[in-house]
Every structure is written in C-alpha cells, then in structure tokens.
Scaffold this motif. Structure first.
Motif, short mmCIF file in Angstrom:
data_model
loop_
_atom_site.label_atom_id
_atom_site.label_comp_id
_atom_site.label_asym_id
_atom_site.label_seq_id
_atom_site.Cartn_x
_atom_site.Cartn_y
_atom_site.Cartn_z
N LEU A 72 35.16 96.27 67.51
CA LEU A 72 34.18 95.48 68.18
C LEU A 72 34.90 93.98 68.40
CD1 LEU A 72 31.00 96.30 66.02
CD2 LEU A 72 31.55 97.09 68.50
N PHE A 73 35.58 93.74 67.56
CA PHE A 73 36.22 92.38 67.76
C PHE A 73 37.37 92.45 68.91
CE2 PHE A 73 39.56 89.31 65.90
CZ PHE A 73 38.98 88.17 66.62
N VAL A 74 38.24 93.68 68.86
CA VAL A 74 39.10 93.67 70.04
C VAL A 74 38.29 93.47 71.34
CG1 VAL A 74 40.99 94.77 71.05
CG2 VAL A 74 41.06 94.47 68.68
N GLY A 75 37.31 94.52 71.60
CA GLY A 75 36.54 94.59 72.80
C GLY A 75 35.88 93.25 73.12
N SER A 76 35.37 92.59 72.25
CA SER A 76 34.83 91.06 72.73
C SER A 76 35.96 90.45 72.91
CB SER A 76 33.85 90.66 71.42
OG SER A 76 32.89 91.61 71.18
N TYR A 77 37.10 90.15 72.33
CA TYR A 77 37.92 89.37 72.53
C TYR A 77 38.76 89.58 73.99
CZ TYR A 77 43.13 87.70 72.35
OH TYR A 77 44.18 87.22 72.57
N LEU A 78 38.93 90.80 74.37
CA LEU A 78 39.48 91.16 75.52
C LEU A 78 38.50 90.56 77.13
CD1 LEU A 78 41.32 94.58 75.32
CD2 LEU A 78 42.27 92.32 75.38
N GLU A 79 37.29 90.84 76.69
CA GLU A 79 36.20 90.34 77.73
C GLU A 79 35.91 88.90 77.78
OE1 GLU A 79 33.20 92.93 76.99
OE2 GLU A 79 34.38 94.63 77.63
N ALA A 80 36.26 88.12 76.44
CA ALA A 80 35.78 86.91 76.46
C ALA A 80 36.65 85.91 77.38
CB ALA A 80 35.93 86.49 75.02
N GLY A 81 36.17 84.67 77.62
CA GLY A 81 36.80 83.82 78.43
C GLY A 81 36.31 82.45 78.37
N ARG A 140 39.64 90.63 81.74
CA ARG A 140 40.09 91.71 81.04
C ARG A 140 38.82 92.43 80.70
NH1 ARG A 140 45.00 90.22 77.07
NH2 ARG A 140 43.36 89.01 76.43
N SER A 141 39.03 93.87 80.29
CA SER A 141 37.88 94.77 80.09
C SER A 141 38.49 95.99 79.18
CB SER A 141 37.03 95.33 81.15
OG SER A 141 36.03 95.84 80.40
N ALA A 142 37.76 96.18 77.99
CA ALA A 142 38.27 97.46 77.28
C ALA A 142 37.59 98.50 77.50
CB ALA A 142 37.97 97.08 75.80
N LEU A 143 38.22 99.38 78.33
CA LEU A 143 37.57 100.63 79.00
C LEU A 143 37.21 101.54 77.47
CD1 LEU A 143 39.42 101.56 81.86
CD2 LEU A 143 37.38 100.25 81.72
N ARG A 144 38.28 101.78 76.66
CA ARG A 144 38.12 102.64 75.44
C ARG A 144 39.02 101.94 74.24
NH1 ARG A 144 38.55 106.60 79.32
NH2 ARG A 144 40.95 106.73 79.03
N ALA A 166 41.32 97.60 81.37
CA ALA A 166 41.53 97.45 82.97
C ALA A 166 41.40 95.77 83.12
CB ALA A 166 39.98 97.87 83.27
N ALA A 167 42.46 95.64 84.03
CA ALA A 167 42.64 94.13 84.29
C ALA A 167 41.97 93.94 85.61
CB ALA A 167 44.15 93.75 84.45
#
Length: 365
Positions: free
Chosen positions: A105-114, A138-142, A165-166
């Motif tokens: 969950l942390f990595v997914g939120s980290y990639l999408e945050a800005g 960036r976005s975490a697809l899986r 996904a960039a």
C-alpha cells in the motif's frame, strides 16, 4: 562340706559306673596362649574404648552440622551453575502478511503522490517530505511482494515489485516496466493477545535492482514433432485438449483406463489449434504406435480461441501410454519435465511402466 559332697555326688552320677575320670593340667604352652589371649583382650578392649569415644564425637559432629549442610545444599540448588549457558530470550516473529501488505500500500501511494498530495503518505510515513513533481506522474498497475524479512524483532525489510505506468507529456500512460522498491517497516503495536499490531515506514522507499533470476534448465523434450497431427501421439494430444478446454467430445475416449479427469467448466474456448509438439522420444520419424505399456511425455502448444474471436497461446505437459494400438493420455502433469527427469533412451520406444490412474487423477482433476 555339704556342697562338696553334693558336687561329688553329681559328678559321679554324670559318668557311668566304672568310668575313670582323669584331670588334665594345662601345659606350659597352653598357659602361655591363655595368658596372651587375656592380655590381647585387655589391649583390644582398651583400644576399642578409644575408638568408641571417637565414633561418638563424630556422630555428634554430624548431627550438629546437619542444619548447616542443609542450608548450603539449598543455596547451591537455587544458584545457577556456572558452567551452564545462560538462556537467551527468543525473538518473537510475527507473520509477514501484515508488513508485506502495508509495504504494498505504501509503495502504491508513494508512486502516485506528488506536489500537494504529500498528506496521502501520512498513514504510512510520519517524516517530513516535499514532492516537486505533479501528482499522478506515475501509477502502480500491479504490486507484488517479492521478499519480506524480519531483520530484528518487529522490524521488517520488504521488497515490492511494481508494474509501473508512466504519464507522458501528451497525457497518456506508457508501460515503464517492472520496478522494485524496498521498504523498512516497523511494528508499532503488540503482536500478542487481542491487540492488532500497527505498522509504520521508518523511511521512504528505496528503488533497488531486480532480484537475480535463475536461468531455466533444459526441458526434457528433445524431439520436435512440429504442428501437424500425422503423428499418432500428437493427434491423441490434440483430440484430448479439444475435449478438455473446448468441450469437443468426451475425455474418456482419450484417457487411459483408471484415469479420471474433469473438463474445464464453463468451457472457455471454442477452437483449439495445435501449434507445436515436443516429446521425449529420440526418433522424430517414428509414426507408429508401439506395444502396450510404452510411455511418452509430450509438451503441447496450442492456440485457444474464445467465443469473441480472441486467441490465446496455451501449453500443456501430458503423459501418454500406448494400449491396443493407440495412444491414450495417462497424466496431465503439474509441470513440464526437466532434462534430469526425462532422459531419452537409446531405443525409440523403450518399454516403461504404465502411469497409475490415481496419480493422473490427483494432478489433473
């Protein structure tokens, strides 16, 4: 006088009439022995008197020292032995499910945050952070946890694989491939009782290299049969798969006696096309069915087309056994055989024991 007369009378009555009683006086040697025995007895008696005194003194000493010895024994039993190693406290290990899920969950939120959305990371990381890139870059697809290790009690290192996904300058997203991030997770709650443990990240994720992948070994199918069905074994495999995943025919027609397999339901495909067959036979030109009991392993590739016309490649590992002049499927293997498991014999169709139906049923049903 009266006593002397009575004693003489008794002595005369004790002996028979006419018997002569002689009185023998002790000799000089005997007198010496008696004298020495008397002296020795007196000496032994005197010695024993001293030993008895010592024995009594020792007994009283033991009685007096009894309480002291009991106290010393109690103290020695309660004190730890110096030679025995001191037990070390065991490190309590919690299940990796909680830290692994938290890291994902942390990595997914980290990639999408800005920039402007740093607060979205507050549930995971309490440190200060200032992002300068736009949110959604960036976005975490899986995401998938690849490794979770408890480096110390309640402290975890979790590696997460992310299909990223960039966002491009034109606004669309492109596949940036699989990237790996390592997160340090610490437990903040109790792991015992009814309390649910909490977790926190002690730092931001660290992007790391992908884990080293193993080079796959050679499979045990050295002979290629191509995509045709002229070979009886290839034809039997194609007919079986049509019944198995496309509902075309009954499986019992293509399986060996005792083998129980169930078709895939609901039927996912309508068309099955054979695209390649490899087997463990050493003779690629052998198109005759051997005698009963001969076995062969096949790795079968097919194109499966669904009702909407979409085609997907599939691959199956099958075991075939010859019986009554035809090939029958004796097993749907869990995994393709490796070269170490399947060694082609010098003879093209060496005899081998037939597959047991129970094994095929357990692996393919």
């Amino acid at each position: 006088m009266k006593r002397s007369r009575r004693s003489a009378r008794r002595e005369n009555e004790a002996w028979p009439e006419g018997a002569v009683v002689e009185t023998v006086e002790p000799g000089p040697a005997e007198q010496d022995d008696e004298t020495q025995e008397a002296a020795g007895w007196k000496t032994s008696t005197a010695g024993l008197t001293g030993l008895a005194r010592l024995a009594r003194l020792g007994a009283w000493a033991l009685i007096a020292s009894g309480p002291v010895m009991g106290v010393l024994a109690l103290l020695s039993s309660s004190a730890p032995a110096q030679s025995a190693p001191k037990p070390q406290a065991a490190v309590e290990s919690t299940a990796a499910t909680g830290p692994a899920g938290f890291a994902q969950l942390f990595v997914g939120s980290y990639l999408e945050a800005g920039e402007g959305t740093e607060k979205n990371l507050a549930p995971y990381y309490s440190g200060s952070i200032a992002l300068t890139h736009p949110a959604g870059t960036r976005s975490a697809l899986r995401t998938q946890v690849m490794d979770a290790r408890e480096v110390s009690s309640g402290y975890w290192s979790v590696t997460v694989a992310v299909n990223v996904a960039a966002k491009s300058k034109k606004g669309g997203y492109t596949d940036a491939g699989v990237q790996y991030f390592r997160v340090a997770v610490q437990s903040t709650g109790s792991t015992t009782g009814n309390d649910t443990p909490g977790y926190t990240a002690v730092s931001l994720p660290a992007q790391v290299a992908s884990p080293r992948s193993l080079k796959p070994g050679d499979l045990g199918y050295p002979t290629s049969r191509g995509s045709g069905t002229a070979d009886p074994a290839s034809d039997a495999a194609a007919s079986f798969l049509k019944a198995y995943v496309a509902g075309q025919g009954e499986l019992d027609r293509y399986t060996a006696p005792g083998v129980r397999l169930s078709p895939v339901t609901p039927t996912p495909y309508s068309v099955i096309k054979l695209t390649g067959v490899q087997d463990d036979s050493s003779d690629s030109a052998d198109n005759k069915v051997p005698g009963d009991g001969v076995r062969r392993r096949l790795l079968v590739s097919v194109d499966a087309t669904d009702a909407d016309g979409n085609t997907f490649p599939l691959m199956y590992a099958l075991g075939l056994t010859a019986r009554a002049g035809r090939w029958e499927v004796s097993s749907l293997d869990d995994a393709p055989a490796t070269a170490a498991q399947s060694k082609p014999s010098s003879a093209p169709n060496a005899q081998a024991p037939a597959a047991r139906g129970s094994a095929a049923s357990s692996s393919g049903s």
